[in-house]
Design an enzyme around this catalytic site. Sequence first.
Site, PDB file in Angstrom:
ATOM      1  N   HIS A   1     -36.473-110.537 -21.252  1.00 37.84           N
ATOM      2  CA  HIS A   1     -36.350-109.452 -22.224  1.00 37.84           C
ATOM      3  C   HIS A   1     -35.767-110.002 -23.526  1.00 37.84           C
ATOM      4  CE1 HIS A   1     -37.252-106.035 -19.652  1.00 37.84           C
ATOM      5  NE2 HIS A   1     -36.461-106.516 -18.711  1.00 37.84           N
TER       6      HIS A   1
ATOM      7  N   CYS B   1     -41.116-108.349 -17.371  1.00 35.61           N
ATOM      8  CA  CYS B   1     -40.305-107.861 -16.252  1.00 35.61           C
ATOM      9  C   CYS B   1     -41.159-107.038 -15.288  1.00 35.61           C
ATOM     10  CB  CYS B   1     -39.097-107.098 -16.776  1.00 35.61           C
ATOM     11  SG  CYS B   1     -37.770-106.924 -15.547  1.00 35.61           S
TER      12      CYS B   1
END
Length: 481
Positions: A427, A330
Amino acid sequence: MTAIMIQGCGSNVGKSMLVAGLCRAARRRGLRVAPFKPQNMSNNAAVTADGGEIGRAQALQALASGLEPVTDMNPVLLKPESERGAQVIVQGKRLTTAMARDYARLKPQLMGAVLDSFNRLRAVHDLVIVEGAGSPAEVNLRAGDIANMGFARAADVPVMLVGDIDRGGVIAQLVGTQAVIDPEDAAMVAGFVINKFRGDPRLFDDGYQLISQRTGWPGFGVVPWFERAHLLPAEDALDLASGGTGKGIKIACLAFSRIANFDDLDPLAAEPEVDLVMVRAGEAIPGDARLVILPGSKSTRGDLAFLRAQGWDIDLQAHIRRGGHVLGICGGYQMLGHVVSDPDGIEGPAGDTPGLGLLDVETTMTPDKQLTRVEAQHVATGLEVRGYEIHIGRTSGADRTRPFAMVNDSPEGAISANGRITGTYLHGLFASDRFRAQFLEGLGIPSSGVVHAALVEQTLDALADHVEAYIDVAGLLSLAR
């Protein structure tokens, strides 16, 4: 259709863990139970079944309750972006970014959303277990409060107050809380619990009786330290262990100042052949690390500056020269590119920040936020990876022709030409057991075969056993109204 609230004498007294244990204990009793936290402050968020985001602790408590997490479980989530400002998430969606003083003025307007979410949960469950935030003793924050006594009184929910004996002064914590709060707030307290005791709980009998005598509140138990707590997702980055075990092959993770969604690391920490080390400010990246992880961040450009201030950019270059691997997740993925651009000033002052240049990509911050659960296929192994995306920004560039994964036939992430630098927006990827095993074996780290979801379930059961052994759960639940 009853509720009880767990408030603490301070932050990090173990409220989240106790609520999770009580939720599992109530579920075992055949109750339809749900967790609720009116206001949370955390950069560790979970994507919900209804397409929003809530604090990770409430997602764990939902799991303990046998439920899918939904936004009503945490209607107000504050995600710090700077020392003074935070993104304000209301019922799963971003409302605004506010400075602390501005948020104080905004709070009273949020009570309606908080009560709406609470009433929806209460209408379809036998029991709602509510978690407070910080401490009701912060009386300077009492005006407009939606997190502690302000909520308890508005919703008429009795309070169980938790003191943390591990940090010392637990008698003063509880007696002092009663002394400083409004008498009508104190009347909401139905009892107290002592948490995180180390040693023989009977040694605190005199102190326990003294608290009850001084406050008039009954005690409901002295809870010893729960040794397996580290196997459950932590909500506060301060709870992450800094040093590794000294056993196994070293994986280092950079502890950014605005680190986010760091429960990505939990499945790695549970692997006996992995020595997971959190690299804190002022520390060097270990020279013997096999892999360095750049985790998520709530402020990508701010944490790029933080990274450089620690000299980690120089350490990363040395790590790569030694043949090491790098994984950016991310915000960490965005940092690996040539530049992070924020033309509209979404995360702070508008402008561009040079990236690390380790991947041939660049990122532009955009107002739209990606919030979705994902089923992907890892390109290198063909294995399924389940996770979620929670980010702003779009990343493009030549290295995206070598994607990390495929999502609905579209490429996701990027890999360098030498195969040692990887970036992804996914994630939770290490919770996919077969993928994690293959990924570690690719680094020369043998996998233990741990089934991470089963490990979490077993730990929640053990937590419920622990709570049942040391708290009068039946008495506590009988207070709910």
